[in-house]
Design an enzyme around this catalytic site. Structure first.
Site, PDB file in Angstrom:
ATOM      1  CG  ASP A  55      -0.439  -3.393  11.375  1.00  0.00           C
ATOM      2  OD1 ASP A  55      -1.506  -2.792  11.126  1.00  0.00           O
ATOM      3  OD2 ASP A  55      -0.343  -4.234  12.282  1.00  0.00           O
ATOM      4  CG  ASN A  78      -6.961  -4.548  -1.138  1.00  0.00           C
ATOM      5  OD1 ASN A  78      -8.063  -4.909  -1.568  1.00  0.00           O
ATOM      6  ND2 ASN A  78      -6.078  -5.403  -0.634  1.00  0.00           N
ATOM      7  CE1 TYR A 140     -15.386  -5.735   5.909  1.00  0.00           C
ATOM      8  CE2 TYR A 140     -17.569  -5.663   4.916  1.00  0.00           C
ATOM      9  CZ  TYR A 140     -16.195  -5.720   4.783  1.00  0.00           C
ATOM     10  OH  TYR A 140     -15.629  -5.753   3.534  1.00  0.00           O
ATOM     11  CE  LYS A 144     -14.469  -2.659   4.058  1.00  0.00           C
ATOM     12  NZ  LYS A 144     -13.213  -2.346   3.347  1.00  0.00           N
ATOM     13  CB  THR A 175     -10.952 -12.751  -1.378  1.00  0.00           C
ATOM     14  OG1 THR A 175     -11.795 -12.352  -0.279  1.00  0.00           O
ATOM     15  CG2 THR A 175     -11.225 -11.887  -2.587  1.00  0.00           C
TER      16      THR A 175
HETATM   17  N1  LIG Z   1     -14.151 -10.397  -0.445  1.00  0.00           N
HETATM   18  C1  LIG Z   1     -15.279  -9.718  -0.391  1.00  0.00           C
HETATM   19  O1  LIG Z   1     -16.379 -10.266  -0.529  1.00  0.00           O
HETATM   20  C2  LIG Z   1     -15.256  -8.221  -0.195  1.00  0.00           C
HETATM   21  C3  LIG Z   1     -16.454  -7.514  -0.423  1.00  0.00           C
HETATM   22  C4  LIG Z   1     -16.440  -6.144  -0.238  1.00  0.00           C
HETATM   23  C5  LIG Z   1     -15.284  -5.494   0.127  1.00  0.00           C
HETATM   24  N2  LIG Z   1     -14.146  -6.225   0.354  1.00  0.00           N
HETATM   25  C6  LIG Z   1     -12.950  -5.494   0.763  1.00  0.00           C
HETATM   26  O2  LIG Z   1     -11.908  -5.778  -0.128  1.00  0.00           O
HETATM   27  C7  LIG Z   1     -10.656  -5.560   0.524  1.00  0.00           C
HETATM   28  C8  LIG Z   1      -9.747  -6.743   0.267  1.00  0.00           C
HETATM   29  O3  LIG Z   1     -10.277  -7.882   0.914  1.00  0.00           O
HETATM   30  P1  LIG Z   1     -10.154  -9.372   0.349  1.00  0.00           P
HETATM   31  O4  LIG Z   1     -11.509  -9.802  -0.016  1.00  0.00           O
HETATM   32  O5  LIG Z   1      -9.066  -9.449  -0.640  1.00  0.00           O
HETATM   33  O6  LIG Z   1      -9.802 -10.135   1.703  1.00  0.00           O
HETATM   34  P2  LIG Z   1      -8.488 -10.896   2.158  1.00  0.00           P
HETATM   35  O7  LIG Z   1      -8.086 -11.881   1.143  1.00  0.00           O
HETATM   36  O8  LIG Z   1      -8.802 -11.339   3.548  1.00  0.00           O
HETATM   37  O9  LIG Z   1      -7.386  -9.756   2.161  1.00  0.00           O
HETATM   38  C9  LIG Z   1      -7.349  -8.743   3.128  1.00  0.00           C
HETATM   39  C10 LIG Z   1      -5.900  -8.303   3.224  1.00  0.00           C
HETATM   40  O10 LIG Z   1      -5.861  -7.205   4.154  1.00  0.00           O
HETATM   41  C11 LIG Z   1      -4.703  -7.391   4.924  1.00  0.00           C
HETATM   42  N3  LIG Z   1      -4.794  -6.737   6.229  1.00  0.00           N
HETATM   43  C12 LIG Z   1      -5.680  -6.937   7.228  1.00  0.00           C
HETATM   44  N4  LIG Z   1      -5.385  -6.165   8.269  1.00  0.00           N
HETATM   45  C13 LIG Z   1      -4.271  -5.465   7.923  1.00  0.00           C
HETATM   46  C14 LIG Z   1      -3.479  -4.510   8.591  1.00  0.00           C
HETATM   47  N5  LIG Z   1      -3.751  -4.101   9.839  1.00  0.00           N
HETATM   48  N6  LIG Z   1      -2.406  -3.991   7.918  1.00  0.00           N
HETATM   49  C15 LIG Z   1      -2.126  -4.391   6.676  1.00  0.00           C
HETATM   50  N7  LIG Z   1      -2.810  -5.314   6.006  1.00  0.00           N
HETATM   51  C16 LIG Z   1      -3.874  -5.840   6.628  1.00  0.00           C
HETATM   52  C17 LIG Z   1      -4.580  -8.888   5.119  1.00  0.00           C
HETATM   53  O11 LIG Z   1      -3.242  -9.128   5.450  1.00  0.00           O
HETATM   54  P3  LIG Z   1      -2.692 -10.427   6.167  1.00  0.00           P
HETATM   55  O12 LIG Z   1      -2.434 -11.335   4.999  1.00  0.00           O
HETATM   56  O13 LIG Z   1      -1.474  -9.935   6.865  1.00  0.00           O
HETATM   57  O14 LIG Z   1      -3.791 -10.894   7.089  1.00  0.00           O
HETATM   58  C18 LIG Z   1      -4.980  -9.395   3.757  1.00  0.00           C
HETATM   59  O15 LIG Z   1      -3.857  -9.508   2.903  1.00  0.00           O
HETATM   60  C19 LIG Z   1     -10.989  -5.350   2.006  1.00  0.00           C
HETATM   61  O16 LIG Z   1     -10.970  -3.969   2.299  1.00  0.00           O
HETATM   62  C20 LIG Z   1     -12.395  -5.893   2.119  1.00  0.00           C
HETATM   63  O17 LIG Z   1     -13.099  -5.333   3.197  1.00  0.00           O
HETATM   64  C21 LIG Z   1     -14.104  -7.570   0.181  1.00  0.00           C
END
Ligand SMILES: NC(=O)c1ccc[n+]([C@@H]2O[C@H](COP(=O)([O-])OP(=O)(O)OC[C@H]3O[C@@H](n4cnc5c(N)ncnc54)[C@H](OP(=O)(O)O)[C@@H]3O)[C@@H](O)[C@H]2O)c1
Length: 227
Positions: A55, A78, A140, A144, A175
């Site tokens: 975590d 990530n 958010y 960021k 995602t």
């Molecule tokens: N998708 C987009 O449009 C987008 C755009 C810009 C940036 N991002 C960034 O890309 C990164 C990946 O996001 P994603 O789109 O792949 O979203 P996602 O599918 O929701 O994945 C986020 C992951 O972060 C994990 N997480 C959250 N809190 C945590 C904690 N305290 N400790 C460890 N793990 C934790 C979650 O784990 P659990 O499975 O345990 O909940 C999940 O596996 C993030 O930093 C996000 O802000 C995403």
């Protein structure tokens, strides 16, 4: 310039949409070992993947991970969360939670792994967002934007010691974070991760993963409400 081939990679939030893709493409790129760090680790069915309980808001768990994964060459920060809520009327706990996960998580992980990364002349990738530069993500966006600044500051300190520090910026991507978002074009996570690893290989400090992000980045010098 950091090669994935033969490297040991650690991915936080490995079970998420982009996290899974970071693990998959590291393996496809010839990584020696991938630590798939998650709050609830899963079996990946590949002997090169080592599941790790982590975590990123738990400082003692971060210290433990740095001891248990003492051979990491590439740290991929990530893991991230997105909470809705206005800055004026929303729940302050949600704003703090985003700072804990999206800013302090990557910062504390980088601090804990820094001695190893310096020894290995390795790399850190911080996954930020196009919302680092657009305020309408509210809490958010604050988190960021802070991660953007932290990434720039970490580069000032770590690059002279041989560590590549990469800030990755992207717009809406397909995602679970965007479940239910149907009115926006979404990036394919595979394209985003391929662009980030390509930037790593080429020695870049910043990866702009899509056209929207490139346009927003290019517009940063515009001044709002200028006289
Ligand atoms: N998708 C987009 O449009 C987008 C755009 C810009 C940036 N991002 C960034 O890309 C990164 C990946 O996001 P994603 O789109 O792949 O979203 P996602 O599918 O929701 O994945 C986020 C992951 O972060 C994990 N997480 C959250 N809190 C945590 C904690 N305290 N400790 C460890 N793990 C934790 C979650 O784990 P659990 O499975 O345990 O909940 C999940 O596996 C993030 O930093 C996000 O802000 C995403």
């Amino acid at each position: 310039m950091t090669e994935i081939s033969d490297a040991v990679v650690l991915v936080t939030g490995a079970n998420g949409g982009l996290g899974t893709e970071f693990v998959r493409q590291a393996l496809a790129g010839g990584a020696k070992k991938v630590y798939a760090a998650a709050r609830s680790p899963r079996d990946w069915g590949d002997p090169r993947v080592v599941p790790l309980v982590l975590d990123v808001t738990d400082e003692s768990a971060i210290e433990r991970a740095a001891r248990d994964a003492a051979d990491v060459d590439v740290l991929v920060n990530n893991a991230g969360i997105l909470r809705q809520g206005d800055l004026v009327t929303g729940d302050v706990a949600d704003i703090r939670a985003q700072l804990e996960t999206n800013l302090f998580g990557p910062l504390l992980l980088t601090r804990a792994f820094a001695p190893r990364l310096v020894a290995a002349k390795g790399a850190v990738i911080n996954v930020a967002s196009v919302l680092s530069w657009l305020a309408w993500g509210k809490g958010y966006s604050i988190s960021k934007a802070a991660l953007w600044s932290a990434t720039e500051g970490l580069r000032l300190e770590l690059e002279p010691q041989g560590v590549q520090v990469v800030g990755a910026y992207l717009a809406f991507t397909d995602t679970p974070m965007n479940d239910g978002l149907t009115d926006q074009p979404l990036n394919d996570p595979a394209d985003v991760v391929a662009a980030i690893y390509d930037g790593l290989r080429r020695g870049h400090g910043e990866v702009l993963a899509d056209e929207t992000t490139r346009a927003v980045r290019a517009g940063l010098s515009r001044v709002a409400n200028a006289a």
